[in-house]
Design a protein around this motif. Structure first.
Motif, PDB file in Angstrom:
ATOM      1  N   ASP A   1       8.529   5.212  -0.822  1.00 16.99           N
ATOM      2  CA  ASP A   1       7.516   5.953  -0.063  1.00 16.99           C
ATOM      3  C   ASP A   1       6.137   5.330  -0.254  1.00 16.99           C
ATOM      4  O   ASP A   1       5.306   5.336   0.671  1.00 16.99           O
ATOM      5  CB  ASP A   1       7.482   7.413  -0.499  1.00 16.99           C
ATOM      6  CG  ASP A   1       8.688   8.208  -0.006  1.00 16.99           C
ATOM      7  OD1 ASP A   1       9.390   7.702   0.893  1.00 16.99           O
ATOM      8  OD2 ASP A   1       8.925   9.311  -0.528  1.00 16.99           O
ATOM      9  N   SER A   2       5.896   4.796  -1.439  1.00 22.65           N
ATOM     10  CA  SER A   2       4.600   4.155  -1.705  1.00 22.65           C
ATOM     11  C   SER A   2       4.449   2.891  -0.869  1.00 22.65           C
ATOM     12  O   SER A   2       3.358   2.608  -0.353  1.00 22.65           O
ATOM     13  CB  SER A   2       4.479   3.823  -3.196  1.00 22.65           C
ATOM     14  OG  SER A   2       4.454   5.001  -3.976  1.00 22.65           O
ATOM     15  N   ARG A   3       5.529   2.120  -0.721  1.00 26.77           N
ATOM     16  CA  ARG A   3       5.468   0.926   0.129  1.00 26.77           C
ATOM     17  C   ARG A   3       5.169   1.314   1.576  1.00 26.77           C
ATOM     18  O   ARG A   3       4.368   0.661   2.253  1.00 26.77           O
ATOM     19  CB  ARG A   3       6.779   0.149   0.045  1.00 26.77           C
ATOM     20  CG  ARG A   3       6.996  -0.557  -1.288  1.00 26.77           C
ATOM     21  CD  ARG A   3       8.128  -1.574  -1.212  1.00 26.77           C
ATOM     22  NE  ARG A   3       9.415  -0.953  -0.961  1.00 26.77           N
ATOM     23  CZ  ARG A   3      10.232  -0.521  -1.921  1.00 26.77           C
ATOM     24  NH1 ARG A   3       9.876  -0.653  -3.205  1.00 26.77           N
ATOM     25  NH2 ARG A   3      11.394   0.017  -1.630  1.00 26.77           N
ATOM     26  N   THR A   4       5.798   2.384   2.029  1.00 31.34           N
ATOM     27  CA  THR A   4       5.531   2.865   3.390  1.00 31.34           C
ATOM     28  C   THR A   4       4.084   3.318   3.516  1.00 31.34           C
ATOM     29  O   THR A   4       3.419   3.040   4.534  1.00 31.34           O
ATOM     30  CB  THR A   4       6.470   4.033   3.731  1.00 31.34           C
ATOM     31  OG1 THR A   4       7.826   3.589   3.652  1.00 31.34           O
ATOM     32  CG2 THR A   4       6.193   4.569   5.127  1.00 31.34           C
ATOM     33  N   PHE A   5       3.584   3.998   2.501  1.00 28.39           N
ATOM     34  CA  PHE A   5       2.195   4.475   2.508  1.00 28.39           C
ATOM     35  C   PHE A   5       1.232   3.298   2.621  1.00 28.39           C
ATOM     36  O   PHE A   5       0.299   3.313   3.436  1.00 28.39           O
ATOM     37  CB  PHE A   5       1.920   5.272   1.239  1.00 28.39           C
ATOM     38  CG  PHE A   5       0.594   5.953   1.215  1.00 28.39           C
ATOM     39  CD1 PHE A   5       0.447   7.257   1.653  1.00 28.39           C
ATOM     40  CD2 PHE A   5      -0.540   5.280   0.762  1.00 28.39           C
ATOM     41  CE1 PHE A   5      -0.789   7.886   1.638  1.00 28.39           C
ATOM     42  CE2 PHE A   5      -1.777   5.898   0.745  1.00 28.39           C
ATOM     43  CZ  PHE A   5      -1.903   7.203   1.184  1.00 28.39           C
ATOM     44  N   ILE A   6       1.448   2.278   1.816  1.00 27.93           N
ATOM     45  CA  ILE A   6       0.573   1.101   1.846  1.00 27.93           C
ATOM     46  C   ILE A   6       0.654   0.411   3.203  1.00 27.93           C
ATOM     47  O   ILE A   6      -0.358  -0.003   3.773  1.00 27.93           O
ATOM     48  CB  ILE A   6       0.950   0.120   0.714  1.00 27.93           C
ATOM     49  CG1 ILE A   6       0.658   0.759  -0.649  1.00 27.93           C
ATOM     50  CG2 ILE A   6       0.174  -1.199   0.851  1.00 27.93           C
ATOM     51  CD1 ILE A   6       1.209  -0.031  -1.828  1.00 27.93           C
ATOM     52  N   ARG A   7       1.871   0.320   3.745  1.00 31.84           N
ATOM     53  CA  ARG A   7       2.044  -0.303   5.060  1.00 31.84           C
ATOM     54  C   ARG A   7       1.283   0.480   6.133  1.00 31.84           C
ATOM     55  O   ARG A   7       0.669  -0.112   7.035  1.00 31.84           O
ATOM     56  CB  ARG A   7       3.538  -0.371   5.403  1.00 31.84           C
ATOM     57  CG  ARG A   7       3.869  -1.274   6.577  1.00 31.84           C
ATOM     58  CD  ARG A   7       5.383  -1.408   6.757  1.00 31.84           C
ATOM     59  NE  ARG A   7       6.007  -1.899   5.545  1.00 31.84           N
ATOM     60  CZ  ARG A   7       6.908  -1.216   4.842  1.00 31.84           C
ATOM     61  NH1 ARG A   7       7.259   0.017   5.238  1.00 31.84           N
ATOM     62  NH2 ARG A   7       7.439  -1.717   3.762  1.00 31.84           N
ATOM     63  N   ASP A   8       1.303   1.794   6.028  1.00 33.68           N
ATOM     64  CA  ASP A   8       0.566   2.622   6.997  1.00 33.68           C
ATOM     65  C   ASP A   8      -0.934   2.392   6.877  1.00 33.68           C
ATOM     66  O   ASP A   8      -1.653   2.357   7.892  1.00 33.68           O
ATOM     67  CB  ASP A   8       0.887   4.101   6.767  1.00 33.68           C
ATOM     68  CG  ASP A   8       2.305   4.473   7.192  1.00 33.68           C
ATOM     69  OD1 ASP A   8       2.920   3.686   7.927  1.00 33.68           O
ATOM     70  OD2 ASP A   8       2.781   5.547   6.770  1.00 33.68           O
ATOM     71  N   VAL A   9      -1.432   2.243   5.645  1.00 37.05           N
ATOM     72  CA  VAL A   9      -2.867   1.966   5.456  1.00 37.05           C
ATOM     73  C   VAL A   9      -3.232   0.605   6.057  1.00 37.05           C
ATOM     74  O   VAL A   9      -4.297   0.457   6.671  1.00 37.05           O
ATOM     75  CB  VAL A   9      -3.233   2.006   3.953  1.00 37.05           C
ATOM     76  CG1 VAL A   9      -4.687   1.576   3.744  1.00 37.05           C
ATOM     77  CG2 VAL A   9      -3.018   3.410   3.385  1.00 37.05           C
TER      78      VAL A   9
END
Length: 274
Positions: free
Chosen positions: A260-268
């Motif tokens: 989920d953190s990787r997805t969060f960073i990708r969204d940023v």
């Protein structure tokens, strides 16, 4: 190893410079010839030999290859880079260099994952003296050198919990910030690095004003290191280290999962692009 000179311990930078000069002279090269062969500026090479300047570790890797010196210069460089830090931090960095497991919480982008341009921008803000630019370059080289730890063999197992604040308040502009975000996205995929984001929704926590690092050595011994508000503290008492580990565990439990953190960073990253 540094030697005693007139009752004073010779700096790691002086030892490195002396070794550089010895290898060049042994190879029968002048500074001009070395500059032509390697592409590095002659005056820059001269300042490395005199101990007036600290290079990036990649320069030492290049020169080790040029001289066929194995990793001799890199090993001397690791000692020399400590000259850029205060005594207590030197002790911590010595332990960091040999740690097999590293757990870190950071309210900002941790130094281990900073790009060169991002680090230069962050470090430049605190320099106001006439020789500020050179001081910054020394600190940038030393900070980037710490990242060498992530690719040494055997690779340490590294877990980083990073506050969402680090991603929501850019400490750089334009391309430098975009490159930093992309580097975080890439680092989150490294096999020896686990990266988690602590979201704002987790609420207030007890490490909001500083970072916490836990290090385990091969023999199982552990230390904690806290930084914040201009102060730092190396913790070696086993009971206190255990308390710091438990506090880290609570933060990790509040953080998003690695995926989920990787997805969060990708969204940023996507938000920044748009």
């Amino acid at each position: 190893m540094a030697e005693d000179v007139d009752g004073e311990r010779e700096s790691g930078r002086a030892v490195l410079g002396r070794t550089l000069k010895f290898l060049r002279e042994k190879a029968g090269k002048s500074l001009g010839q070395l500059a032509d062969d390697t592409g590095y500026d002659k005056s820059y090479l001269s300042r490395l030999e005199s101990g007036d300047r600290l290079s990036k570790v990649t320069v030492m890797e290049d020169l080790d290859g040029y001289y066929g010196a194995g990793d001799l210069l890199v090993r001397h460089w690791r000692a020399a880079r400590l000259d850029a830090f205060k005594d207590q931090y030197k002790e911590y960095m010595g332990l960091e260099a040999t740690a097999r497991i590293m757990w870190l919480f950071s309210p900002g982008i941790p130094g281990l994952l900073q790009t060169e341009e991002f680090a230069r921008g962050v470090l430049s803000g605190a320099q106001t003296t006439a020789d500020g630019d050179e001081v910054v370059e020394e600190q940038v080289a030393a900070r980037l050198g710490r990242q060498y730890l992530l690719r040494q063999k055997p690779e340490p197992e590294v877990r980083i919990v990073m506050d969402e604040f680090a991603l929501r308040r850019p400490a750089a502009r334009g391309k430098a910030w975009r490159d930093q975000l992309l580097h975080l996205e890439t680092a989150a995929l490294w096999p020896n690095v686990t990266l988690q984001v602590l979201p704002f929704s987790a609420g207030a926590h007890h490490h909001m004003t500083g970072s916490l690092t836990l290090l385990w050595q091969r023999d199982g011994s552990a230390v904690a290191y806290k930084e914040g508000n201009g102060c730092s503290r190396l913790i070696e008492d086993p009971d206190e280290v255990l308390r710091q580990r438990l506090s880290y565990d609570r933060l990790r439990d509040l953080a998003q999962s690695p995926s989920d953190s990787r997805t969060f960073i990708r969204d940023v990253v996507e938000e920044h692009r748009s």
